[in-house]
Design an enzyme around this catalytic site. Structure first.
Site, PDB file in Angstrom:
ATOM      1  CG  ASP A  50      66.881  47.149  53.480  1.00 21.14           C
ATOM      2  OD1 ASP A  50      67.310  46.881  54.618  1.00 21.14           O
ATOM      3  OD2 ASP A  50      66.306  46.312  52.757  1.00 21.14           O
TER       4      ASP A  50
ATOM      5  CB  THR B 221      68.882  39.657  53.276  1.00 17.64           C
ATOM      6  OG1 THR B 221      67.610  40.264  53.123  1.00 17.64           O
ATOM      7  CG2 THR B 221      69.750  40.550  54.097  1.00 17.64           C
ATOM      8  CB  THR B 222      65.421  38.517  49.353  1.00 21.14           C
ATOM      9  OG1 THR B 222      64.862  39.245  50.447  1.00 21.14           O
ATOM     10  CG2 THR B 222      64.412  37.518  48.852  1.00 21.14           C
TER      11      THR B 222
ATOM     12  CG  ASP C 175      64.433  43.381  55.436  1.00 21.01           C
ATOM     13  OD1 ASP C 175      64.796  44.280  54.673  1.00 21.01           O
ATOM     14  OD2 ASP C 175      65.216  42.754  56.172  1.00 21.01           O
TER      15      ASP C 175
HETATM   16  N1  ATP Z   1      61.946  49.069  39.452  1.00 25.24           N
HETATM   17  C1  ATP Z   1      62.521  47.891  39.442  1.00 25.24           C
HETATM   18  N2  ATP Z   1      62.436  47.081  38.374  1.00 25.24           N
HETATM   19  C2  ATP Z   1      63.029  45.883  38.390  1.00 25.24           C
HETATM   20  N3  ATP Z   1      63.712  45.369  39.418  1.00 25.24           N
HETATM   21  C3  ATP Z   1      63.839  46.125  40.498  1.00 25.24           C
HETATM   22  C4  ATP Z   1      63.251  47.421  40.589  1.00 25.24           C
HETATM   23  N4  ATP Z   1      63.539  47.926  41.807  1.00 25.24           N
HETATM   24  C5  ATP Z   1      64.271  46.974  42.451  1.00 25.24           C
HETATM   25  N5  ATP Z   1      64.466  45.902  41.685  1.00 25.24           N
HETATM   26  C6  ATP Z   1      65.209  44.667  41.985  1.00 25.24           C
HETATM   27  O1  ATP Z   1      64.652  44.025  43.106  1.00 25.24           O
HETATM   28  C7  ATP Z   1      65.667  43.247  43.742  1.00 25.24           C
HETATM   29  C8  ATP Z   1      65.695  43.525  45.219  1.00 25.24           C
HETATM   30  O2  ATP Z   1      64.532  43.049  45.813  1.00 25.24           O
HETATM   31  P1  ATP Z   1      64.344  43.014  47.382  1.00 25.24           P
HETATM   32  O3  ATP Z   1      64.717  44.328  47.948  1.00 25.24           O
HETATM   33  O4  ATP Z   1      62.994  42.464  47.634  1.00 25.24           O
HETATM   34  O5  ATP Z   1      65.363  41.914  47.833  1.00 25.24           O
HETATM   35  P2  ATP Z   1      66.836  42.017  48.403  1.00 25.24           P
HETATM   36  O6  ATP Z   1      67.376  43.381  48.244  1.00 25.24           O
HETATM   37  O7  ATP Z   1      67.594  40.914  47.794  1.00 25.24           O
HETATM   38  O8  ATP Z   1      66.629  41.627  49.921  1.00 25.24           O
HETATM   39  P3  ATP Z   1      66.162  42.540  51.169  1.00 25.24           P
HETATM   40  O9  ATP Z   1      65.817  43.889  50.654  1.00 25.24           O
HETATM   41  O10 ATP Z   1      64.992  41.778  51.682  1.00 25.24           O
HETATM   42  O11 ATP Z   1      67.326  42.527  52.070  1.00 25.24           O
HETATM   43  C9  ATP Z   1      66.975  43.651  43.104  1.00 25.24           C
HETATM   44  O12 ATP Z   1      67.391  42.658  42.228  1.00 25.24           O
HETATM   45  C10 ATP Z   1      66.629  44.940  42.380  1.00 25.24           C
HETATM   46  O13 ATP Z   1      67.448  45.163  41.275  1.00 25.24           O
HETATM   47 MG    MG Z   2      66.385  45.121  49.009  1.00 20.59          MG
END
Ligand code: ATP
Ligand code: MG
Length: 549
Positions: free
Chosen positions: A397, A101-102, A68
């Protein structure tokens, strides 16, 4: 270094205090951009379902393993002011929408990297910032345009949103089970005000328990207290409860100063003890008289008071957390009392059932069927403490994204699809801006592509090939939802794949990223005051003795 200026006549003027430092222009900017980019790069590898986790070790050796972004940046101790601004980007994103957030931080890092390149080409920061702002506005319009409406009754879509948000968290196949719980919980707390839906997830209590497995995580319609019933003689279950919520100890107050009471007559000794007992009994009687059959106390309960409560068949809990007391008050409609004398029938809370249950090796008290149906809890189980914590972050989340969709019922395609479409639209928009700002708009477009790019890279895919294919897919009609399937490496329609995210998460990421990047780019002067020095030691040393000559 003290900073000096000179008057016309060449007279030196001291402006800053001794120990202050200053860096200006290019040097200052480069410094800031580098610090901010280091932070963004640190979390780049965690993006997406195939991103890595980070292990964080605190000063006292506590270990956190997480993916996260907000949690990582919260744990690491950042010193540089520009780096701190990046940490704030993550915080803002987390507070506003709870996910992405990332994404927000990586995006901000990319805007700074491209900004730096433009600076090298001697483009003025003001021009870059204004180009970025225009691009961001356009990006928000595009996001809105490509977003789709979700019906709040459409449980399937809500579930997909929840599952997508948990895709990157190490909770495995329990995701589906969590998603069901999360949707049910948000539904319970959502309320309609005017024609708007509000879903405040602070109303959802999260309780964690080690033991059992993630799959045993459950939704409880009510409140859970990680406490036991204080006395073995008390009932373990009470129905149709009237609950007294107390923020005062059921003890005889000790005086603040030591006093000695000399008792010469043994019979007086008994009288003295009886007096204490009598006071405790009186307290319990007062509570019982008002009709309470459950007592939840934020402070302690004396052994003797416990005994009297048990005799009256009252179930009591002591040392409840303040945050739980607030939730209890909201859930049961009871008033938290600081003085037993003020307690009235109307201050008592209500719930259909209060019961102590054994969960794993421990006992917990469940308060169910509360007066306010909007009080729910999620009881997270997991085998390991670290797993429980990561499960909590995953659930946080998921709760956030479902609440986001309830409040603003629009979604966009994930897997970098939305970002790729925005990039394409911005490239078409750039020539309309013209001049040097056009370069900034183009830089913004490229920065957006960092998201699909990183998703591909973290999945071990050939990112150049993936990006070429992705761009080509978006050029085609109806190609706007095409994104990277990180498991197969193919470019697919993300709506069909079920990878969807709330529009508000993407909007907020763009807003926070552009705000922070602009702010950092516009700084051209860093003036830091020196650390406050300790007062000088008096002559002769700390003792103050006059020096000997
Ligand atoms: N099955 C999938 N195939 C491709 N991309 C995916 C899949 N599931 C999620 N994602 C993508 O992963 C990204 C989110 O990644 P992640 O949750 O690590 O980061 P975040 O949401 O930006 O930050 P955080 O969750 O740490 O607050 C998004 O761009 C989402 O569309
Ligand atoms: Mg996320």
């Amino acid at each position: 270094m003290a900073y000096l200026a000179q008057t016309k006549s060449g007279q030196p003027v001291l402006i800053l205090k001794e120990g202050a430092s200053r860096s200006r222009g290019k040097e200052a900017r480069r410094n800031n951009i580098m610090a901010a980019r280091v932070i963004a790069e640190a979390i780049t590898t965690t993006l997406g379902p195939r991103g890595m986790d980070k292990m964080l070790v605190s000063g006292i050796g506590d270990i956190t393993i997480t993916n996260d972004g907000a949690a990582i940046l919260d744990e690491i101790d950042v010193e540089h002011p520009a780096a701190k601004m990046m940490v704030d980007v993550a915080k803002t994103q987390d507070d506003m929408v709870g996910d992405g957030t990332t994404t927000a931080v990586i995006l901000s890092g990319a805007l700074l990297k491209k900004g730096e390149e433009l600076l090298e080409e001697n483009i003025h920061p003001t021009v870059i910032v204004s180009g970025y702002r225009k691009a961001a506005q356009q990006a928000l319009k595009v996001l809105e345009k490509i977003s789709k409406t979700v019906d709040l009754e459409d449980k399937k879509s809500l579930k997909k949103v929840a599952v997508t948000s948990m895709a990157s968290k190490a909770v495995g196949p329990t995701r589906e089970h969590f998603a069901d719980i999360v949707i049910e919980a948000v539904k319970q707390i959502a309320e309609k005000r005017g024609d708007r839906w509000i879903a405040d997830i602070d109303n959802i209590q999260i309780t964690k328990k080690e033991g059992k497995s993630l799959g045993d995580t459950q939704l409880v319609k009510g409140i859970i207290l990680d406490k036991e019933v204080v006395h073995a003689g008390m009932p373990k279950q009470v129905k149709n409860t009237k609950i007294a919520l107390l923020d005062t100890a059921l003890e005889v107050k000790k005086t603040e100063f030591d006093a000695t009471i000399r008792i010469q007559d043994p019979s007086k000794m008994q009288a003295f003890l009886d007096q204490e007992t009598h006071m405790l009994k009186e307290m319990v009687d007062k509570i019982a008289k008002k009709g309470a059959n459950v007592v939840i106390c934020q402070k302690g309960i004396d052994d003797m008071a416990q005994h009297f409560l048990a005799k009256k068949g009252i179930l009591a809990i002591r040392r409840a957390k303040q945050s739980d007391m607030e939730k209890l008050s909201r859930a049961t409609g009871g008033e938290v009392m600081t003085n037993i004398d003020d307690l009235n029938r109307k201050d008592l809370g209500q719930a259909q059932l209060v019961e102590e249950r054994k969960i794993g090796d421990d006992k917990m008290v469940f308060i169910e069927g509360c007066k306010n149906p909007r009080s729910v809890s999620i009881l997270i189980h997991a085998g390991l403490e670290r797993m429980v914590d990561e499960a909590e972050r995953a659930i946080h989340d998921a709760l956030s994204v479902v609440a986001d969709v309830v409040e603003k019922n629009r979604i966009v395609a994930g897997g970098g699809a939305a970002e790729a479409e925005v990039a394409k639209a911005l490239r078409e928009y750039a020539p309309k801006i013209g001049g040097r700002e056009q370069l900034a708009v183009e830089a913004f477009a490229e920065s957006m592509e960092i998201i699909p790019n990183t998703l591909a890279e973290n999945a071990g895919l050939e990112k150049i090939d993936v990006m070429v294919e992705l761009r080509a897919a978006h050029e085609k009609p109806k190609g706007q939802s095409m994104g990277v399937d990180v498991f197969t490496g193919k470019i697919v329609n993300m709506h069909q794949k079920g990878v969807i995210e709330p529009l508000s998460v993407k909007e907020q990421a763009v807003k926070s990223a552009v705000e922070s990047a602009s702010m950092i780019l516009r700084i051209d002067d860093i003036i830091s005051s020196g650390k406050t020095a300790a007062p000088p030691t008096p002559p002769g040393g700390p003792s103050g003795e006059p020096p000997e000559y």
